[in-house]
Design a protein around this motif. Structure first.
Motif, mmCIF file in Angstrom:
data_model
loop_
_atom_site.group_PDB
_atom_site.id
_atom_site.type_symbol
_atom_site.label_atom_id
_atom_site.label_comp_id
_atom_site.label_asym_id
_atom_site.label_seq_id
_atom_site.Cartn_x
_atom_site.Cartn_y
_atom_site.Cartn_z
ATOM 1 N N ALA A 229 -32.376 -64.851 -50.990
ATOM 2 C CA ALA A 229 -32.978 -65.596 -52.089
ATOM 3 C C ALA A 229 -32.322 -66.963 -52.223
ATOM 4 C CB ALA A 229 -32.845 -64.821 -53.388
ATOM 5 N N VAL A 230 -33.129 -67.978 -52.533
ATOM 6 C CA VAL A 230 -32.623 -69.327 -52.728
ATOM 7 C C VAL A 230 -32.103 -69.442 -54.154
ATOM 8 C CG1 VAL A 230 -33.236 -71.770 -52.800
ATOM 9 C CG2 VAL A 230 -34.164 -70.312 -51.000
ATOM 10 N N VAL A 231 -30.813 -69.715 -54.286
ATOM 11 C CA VAL A 231 -30.179 -69.730 -55.605
ATOM 12 C C VAL A 231 -29.611 -71.102 -55.956
ATOM 13 C CG1 VAL A 231 -29.656 -67.265 -55.531
ATOM 14 C CG2 VAL A 231 -27.989 -68.902 -54.620
ATOM 15 N N GLY A 232 -29.862 -72.090 -55.141
ATOM 16 C CA GLY A 232 -29.398 -73.424 -55.440
ATOM 17 C C GLY A 232 -29.518 -74.326 -54.227
ATOM 18 N N ILE A 233 -28.989 -75.529 -54.340
ATOM 19 C CA ILE A 233 -28.994 -76.472 -53.237
ATOM 20 C C ILE A 233 -27.646 -77.170 -53.139
ATOM 21 C CG2 ILE A 233 -31.478 -76.928 -53.432
ATOM 22 C CD1 ILE A 233 -30.680 -79.681 -54.642
ATOM 23 N N LYS A 234 -27.366 -77.662 -51.941
ATOM 24 C CA LYS A 234 -26.264 -78.591 -51.748
ATOM 25 C C LYS A 234 -26.850 -79.996 -51.629
ATOM 26 C CE LYS A 234 -23.183 -75.308 -49.443
ATOM 27 N NZ LYS A 234 -22.420 -75.002 -48.195
ATOM 28 N N ALA A 235 -26.104 -80.981 -52.108
ATOM 29 C CA ALA A 235 -26.610 -82.347 -52.112
ATOM 30 C C ALA A 235 -25.455 -83.315 -51.954
ATOM 31 C CB ALA A 235 -27.367 -82.631 -53.413
ATOM 32 N N LEU A 236 -25.799 -84.507 -51.511
ATOM 33 C CA LEU A 236 -24.842 -85.610 -51.457
ATOM 34 C C LEU A 236 -25.112 -86.535 -52.630
ATOM 35 C CD1 LEU A 236 -24.794 -86.532 -47.658
ATOM 36 C CD2 LEU A 236 -23.033 -85.310 -48.958
ATOM 37 N N GLN A 237 -24.100 -86.724 -53.456
ATOM 38 C CA GLN A 237 -24.228 -87.599 -54.618
ATOM 39 C C GLN A 237 -23.197 -88.714 -54.492
ATOM 40 O OE1 GLN A 237 -23.124 -86.328 -58.769
ATOM 41 N NE2 GLN A 237 -25.338 -86.531 -59.074
ATOM 42 N N ASN A 238 -23.709 -89.919 -54.239
ATOM 43 C CA ASN A 238 -22.832 -91.069 -54.031
ATOM 44 C C ASN A 238 -21.778 -90.782 -52.963
ATOM 45 O OD1 ASN A 238 -24.099 -92.664 -56.076
ATOM 46 N ND2 ASN A 238 -22.997 -91.458 -57.610
ATOM 47 N N GLY A 239 -22.204 -90.081 -51.899
ATOM 48 C CA GLY A 239 -21.341 -89.826 -50.772
ATOM 49 C C GLY A 239 -20.518 -88.559 -50.841
ATOM 50 N N SER A 240 -20.523 -87.872 -51.961
ATOM 51 C CA SER A 240 -19.753 -86.631 -52.117
ATOM 52 C C SER A 240 -20.693 -85.438 -52.204
ATOM 53 C CB SER A 240 -18.885 -86.694 -53.378
ATOM 54 O OG SER A 240 -17.958 -87.758 -53.302
ATOM 55 N N GLU A 241 -20.316 -84.320 -51.559
ATOM 56 C CA GLU A 241 -21.147 -83.128 -51.597
ATOM 57 C C GLU A 241 -20.970 -82.395 -52.918
ATOM 58 O OE1 GLU A 241 -22.333 -80.193 -48.214
ATOM 59 O OE2 GLU A 241 -20.546 -79.337 -49.181
ATOM 60 N N ILE A 242 -22.080 -82.007 -53.501
ATOM 61 C CA ILE A 242 -22.064 -81.219 -54.722
ATOM 62 C C ILE A 242 -22.961 -80.009 -54.519
ATOM 63 C CG2 ILE A 242 -21.647 -83.230 -56.193
ATOM 64 C CD1 ILE A 242 -24.621 -83.080 -57.019
ATOM 65 N N ALA A 243 -22.776 -79.004 -55.343
ATOM 66 C CA ALA A 243 -23.633 -77.822 -55.351
ATOM 67 C C ALA A 243 -24.335 -77.738 -56.697
ATOM 68 C CB ALA A 243 -22.815 -76.563 -55.102
#
Length: 393
Positions: A47-61
């Protein structure tokens, strides 16, 4: 939503979003800018429970409370995907050029099935400024203020009725199919398509009648803020700036014009001979004298104005054109609830898709935001089903 002046249809989806975003925020929504989604977070069940993303160059969950809804647009700005999936290429996107298919790749990585990837909402043809975004961002709004012009393919041959053409008629949004004849000749250079790209060839009557293009400020490269690399200036009233820049090719003879076309499009496999182009123009001019076009039924008049008009006033000019699209419509396959399906037809739990990212229909008018049936109905369907999911721990 009240819209007494019909601004939604006139100004498009941007107006629609500017109207809805305040309501979204008032209901607790948070809008994250400069935040690029990169991958899904899945639990042990898939199941998909979230995403990872790059925010201003830093990885966030970012963890979901119930589900993840994908509405990341098409892949109009991804040259590689357009080459892989479109039935003809090159094809110029007129939507936001940063729609690069990132969400599609995220779904591919977790086994989503795909549909409609070779279909688009087409927009006839347009001109592409060299160098913008390193993708084929197109400029719409070709007008041809005089009718002494024809369309020719890489061999200097006509291939369709130029006016009225399908770009402005009932087939306008699937007109790119006119250009999908593959070059299977012994003379092929790059194995591309015979009629794509193509050139409008005209005489001086067209140039002197006014600007060839009057591009819309709401479409394509004109819609991009110049600070982000968009186009600020208008097309010149006399076409001279574009001639000086080399966008419009000029020659005293048709034979010389063919040579200039070949040089301009050397990397696209052009093999046009001056004799072939001159013969094509001579044949067309004969049709003008007879008042009948037996090849493509171009009518002698259009909107009560002469339409079969000969190319008989040098110098001659040419401009490179190619089919254009408002938006792609292909993406992850979804069911009637808007749930994304895997390659075996099974639901990928808690993952939903909506909008041009994964349309239930193809060849529909979405770039301006005017395909309200798909957008609003599936928006409501997806919203209701995603919010009905059990809360995640």
């Amino acid at each position: 939503m009240s819209d007494p002046d019909n601004s939604v249809n006139v100004k498009g989806g941007a107006y629609f979003l500017r109207t809805l975003i305040p309501e979204f925020k008032d209901n607790g929504g948070e809008l994250l800018l400069s935040t690029q989604a990169t991958s899904f977070i899945q639990d042990d069940s898939g199941a998909v429970v979230g995403i990872k993303a790059l925010q201003n160059g830093s990885e966030i969950a970012i963890h979901a409370t119930k589900a993840v809804i994908m509405a990341s647009g098409g892949f109009e700005g991804n040259e590689r995907m357009l080459f892989d999936y479109m039935r003809t290429f090159p094809i110029a996107g007129l939507a936001w050029p940063l729609n690069t298919g990132d969400g599609h790749k995220m779904c591919q990585r977790i086994g989503a099935d795909f549909w409609h990837m070779n279909n688009v909402c087409a927009q006839g043809y347009g001109f592409r400024y060299p160098g913008f975004f390193e993708v084929r961002t197109g400029l719409n709004g070709a007008g041809f203020p005089a009718k002494s012009y024809i369309f020719v393919n890489k061999r200097g041959l006509r291939f369709e009725c130029e006016n009225p053409n399908k770009a402005g008629g009932p087939l306008g949004h699937r007109s790119y199919l006119d250009y999908n004849r593959f070059d299977a000749s012994n003379e092929q250079v790059n194995g591309g398509f015979d009629n794509n790209p193509f050139f409008a060839v005209m005489d001086s009557k067209v140039i002197e009648a006014g600007p060839i293009f009057r591009p819309s400020p709401n479409v394509g490269i004109r819609a991009v803020d110049p600070a982000d690399g968009g186009l600020a200036e208008e097309w010149s009233d006399d076409n001279q700036a574009e001639i000086d820049a080399g966008y419009i090719l000029k020659a005293d003879t048709l034979e010389e014009l063919a040579q200039r076309i070949n040089e301009y499009s050397a990397d696209e496999g052009y093999v046009m001979s001056g004799e072939a182009l001159a013969a094509t123009v001579a044949e067309y001019n004969g049709y003008c004298a007879d008042g009948v076009d037996p090849d493509f039924d171009r009518p002698p008049t259009n909107a009560d104005a002469p339409n079969l008009v000969p190319l008989d006033t040098p110098p001659y000019y040419a401009i490179r054109l190619q089919p254009s699209l408002y938006n792609t419509v292909g993406g992850p396959r979804k069911n009637y609830k808007g749930q994304v399906l895997d390659v075996d037809g099974n639901v990928i739990p808690r993952l939903y898709a909506v909008g041009a990212f994964s349309e239930a229909t193809d060849q529909s008018y979405t770039m301006y935001g005017q395909n309200w049936a798909e957008i609003l109905n599936f928006g409501r369907i997806v919203g209701e089903n995603a919010s009905a999911e059990e809360p995640l721990a």
